[in-house]
Design an enzyme around this catalytic site. Structure first.
Site, PDB file in Angstrom:
ATOM      1  N   SER A 465       0.827  -1.202   0.000  1.00 44.40           N
ATOM      2  CA  SER A 465       0.000   0.000   0.000  1.00 44.40           C
ATOM      3  C   SER A 465       0.864   1.256   0.000  1.00 44.40           C
ATOM      4  CB  SER A 465      -0.951  -0.034   1.198  1.00 44.40           C
ATOM      5  OG  SER A 465      -1.953   0.937   1.076  1.00 44.40           O
ATOM      6  N   ASP A 553      -9.760  -5.309  -4.509  1.00 41.72           N
ATOM      7  CA  ASP A 553      -9.243  -4.206  -3.695  1.00 41.72           C
ATOM      8  C   ASP A 553     -10.029  -2.932  -3.982  1.00 41.72           C
ATOM      9  OD1 ASP A 553      -7.778  -2.284  -2.357  1.00 41.72           O
ATOM     10  OD2 ASP A 553      -5.831  -3.066  -2.983  1.00 41.72           O
ATOM     11  N   HIS A 585      -7.658  -5.534  -0.311  1.00 41.44           N
ATOM     12  CA  HIS A 585      -6.466  -4.708  -0.144  1.00 41.44           C
ATOM     13  C   HIS A 585      -5.419  -5.401   0.723  1.00 41.44           C
ATOM     14  CE1 HIS A 585      -4.120  -1.074  -0.201  1.00 41.44           C
ATOM     15  NE2 HIS A 585      -4.151  -0.972   1.119  1.00 41.44           N
TER      16      HIS A 585
END
Length: 608
Positions: A465, A553, A585
């Site tokens: 991320s 995601d 995610h």
């Protein structure tokens, strides 16, 4: 099912009753609370939506479907109107795609009845419910969902309040501040006090929070612990999003909770009358403590460290003023993992500019895990965390310990903007993403290389991320420095996330720009976002890159990784893309997590 000392006393098929949709069993809305009389249960479920009917095969206006289908209708289900089958229903984003319109439900065991509570204002999504002291009402958290929903997972900055719903009159009363982000109400054993967390609306998606107390009879609110701008050795602030379900001591005056304190997670005892904090676990060899429950002053907790899997421990809470004499007794102890050592590194940025402000020179930390056997110098895997407002506390992480057992040292970087280091540190990252966080990570690497037996010729990056965003920036700025890179759910193109992410507000906030629901991007803002995006400098990348993404995601679209993969392949950079069809995610699930780690470890071994 309900069980008592004699066995199973009740069994209710909630689905068959047809009063609501799926029961929320986890996430920010979920709850399951007994009334004080132990005759009723309150929980949260999805609202019952009309059932979609198949189109008539003859497509004749006004024609009815097959008669036999009526016999199979679910109890309580409503037929959707023609032309309404495909109306869009918002949900609460990443990890909450089945959560759209929660409702409060009460199961009465004495009358064997189930009811959906009325009286919750239509502009609110309720959750985290519990019973009022007299069982005549319920207390709940209500999140505003107008004009539309923003992602709620890992976002404690959404407008919400603590409400009381009177079951007799249907009156709904706001107990907390009008424009705050309140959550996690906890009623004291004597029913006189309500403890809860409260933060600011907007801004960083996770922040330092206030601990607030409401006196039930007078409805008077006080702040027990305020937001901490600069941490001290005694207290660095509150960063947890959830108080333990049972956090009150028997005296209805003290409470215990766990929260990050720099690169640790400690248990804090709060005296709500004196507004004082006592750290119950400071200085312990374990770096992460979590309170499971506190009943009749018996504390049940787990503790772990990077080389020590969680152990179950108990302790009796001493009388007020004597808490530091608390003694933990292991119930289920786990041995430390051989071959792994760890330490905390303190990193201080150098002064920047002519007039540095406090956050420009505020120190931060990194956790270094090293093999205790093998031959030094060790290859180093650098891991900046995602978020960015998150933290690597000194807890047990099987994947990191395994990397050490494979011969790697691992550096977990808590750059400025991480939780646990004060609100000023969190806010220092706003308008500086892609700059301060990247520089801090590289500074931590340089310090570790100078002070530890590490091989500067064998460096790799492992991140997800926003951490992957930092890693990609490092690859573009020092193309020859890192020999391998493995990324999960990477952020690479900021403006592309405006229309694809469940938290478009963060794209503005991260760059120091104001956000409002009616906001539309301007050309100069999109240009600024693109300039801060690693994709704009992807031509500089030479390091082999592994990309792991989940097709579902909602936070960071997998097309971010796909775009980057195509650019790298076109330029002859070794790249591999792993696409998990059911992954979100966080890429959770036993099979997915195992496959991601196996591929990441193999990639590092192959290129280092």
């Amino acid at each position: 099912q309900v069980w008592d000392s004699s066995g199973r006393s009740h069994s209710v098929d909630l689905t068959a009753l047809g009063k609501h949709g799926e029961v929320y069993t986890e996430g920010p809305f979920a709850c399951l609370a007994w009334s004080h009389s132990e005759t009723r249960l309150i929980y949260v479920a999805e609202k019952s939506w009309p059932k979609r009917q198949p189109s008539c095969p003859w497509d004749v206006p006004g024609a009815a479907g097959p008669a036999e289908e009526d016999e199979d209708e679910e109890v309580g289900a409503m037929a959707v109107l023609q032309g309404e089958q495909f109306v869009y229903h918002e949900d609460w984003g990443e990890a909450l795609s089945t959560h759209s319109m929660p409702v409060l439900c009460v199961l009465d065991l004495e009358s064997s009845s189930l009811s959906v509570l009325e009286g919750v204002p239509e502009h609110l999504s309720p959750g985290q419910a519990l019973w009022s002291p007299d069982d005549r009402g319920v207390v709940f958290v209500g999140w505003w969902h107008e004009p539309f929903r923003l992602g709620l997972s890992a976002c404690s900055n959404r407008r919400s309040g603590i409400f009381h719903l009177d079951l007799a009159s249907g009156c709904c009363e706001l107990l907390s501040a009008e424009n705050g982000a309140a959550c996690s109400p906890r009623l004291s054993p004597d029913g006189q006090r309500l403890l809860y967390l409260e933060g600011a609306v907007g801004g960083p998606h996770r922040q330092c929070l206030r601990l607030c107390l409401l006196t039930w009879q007078t409805r008077q609110r006080v702040t027990v612990l305020d937001v901490v701008q600069e941490p001290t050795d005694a207290f660095a602030g509150l960063y947890t999003e959830v108080l333990p379900p049972r956090c009150w001591a028997a005296d209805s005056r003290r409470a215990v909770l766990g929260t990050p304190q720099r690169s640790r997670t400690d248990l804090l005892l709060v005296d709500t009358e004196a507004a004082t904090v006592t750290n119950l676990t400071a200085g312990s060899p374990e770096g992460c403590w979590e309170l499971l429950t506190l009943q009749w002053d018996l504390l049940v907790a787990t503790c772990s460290a990077p080389h020590h899997p969680p152990s179950l421990v108990v302790a009796v809470l001493p009388p007020a003023g004597q808490e530091l004499s608390l003694h933990w007794v292991p119930v289920e102890d786990t041995p430390t993992v051989p071959g792994v050592t760890w330490k905390t590194l303190t990193v201080r940025p150098s002064c920047s500019g002519q007039s540095p402000v406090a956050q420009d020179t505020q120190d931060f930390e990194a956790l270094l895990l090293s093999p205790s056997d093998g031959t030094a110098p060790y290859p180093l895997v650098v891991c900046p965390h995602g978020g960015p407002h998150a933290v690597f506390d000194a807890r047990w992480r099987p994947s990191m310990a395994t990397l050490c057992r494979l011969g790697f040292a691992v550096l977990l970087v808590n750059y400025r903007g991480s939780l646990g280091f004060g609100q000023a540190s969190i806010r220092s990252l706003l308008s500086r993403v892609g700059e301060q966080d990247v520089a801090d990570t590289q500074l931590a690497v340089e310090q570790a290389l100078r002070s530890e037996p590490l091989d500067p010729q064998r460096l790799a990056l492992l991140a997800g991320s926003h951490g992957a965003f930092i890693a990609l920036h490092l690859l573009t700025r020092e193309p020859q420095r890192y020999q391998a890179c493995a990324l999960r759910s990477p952020v690479s193109n900021l403006p592309a996330l405006l229309g694809t992410s469940d938290i478009p507000d963060w794209r503005y906030t991260s760059l120091g720009l104001p956000y409002s629901f009616e906001r539309v991007p301007r050309a100069e803002e999109v240009a600024t976002m693109l300039l801060r995006s690693p994709i704009a400098q992807a031509a500089q990348v030479q390091t082999p890159v592994l990309l792991c993404v989940g097709a579902r995601d909602r936070r960071v679209s997998p097309t971010q990784a796909l775009e980057l993969y195509r650019v790298l392949r076109a330029r002859g950079v070794p790249a591999r893309l792993l696409w998990y069809p059911e992954g979100g995610h966080a890429l959770t699930g036993v099979e997915t997590e195992a496959d991601v780690f196996k591929n990441c470890a193999h990639w590092l071994l192959q290129h280092l």
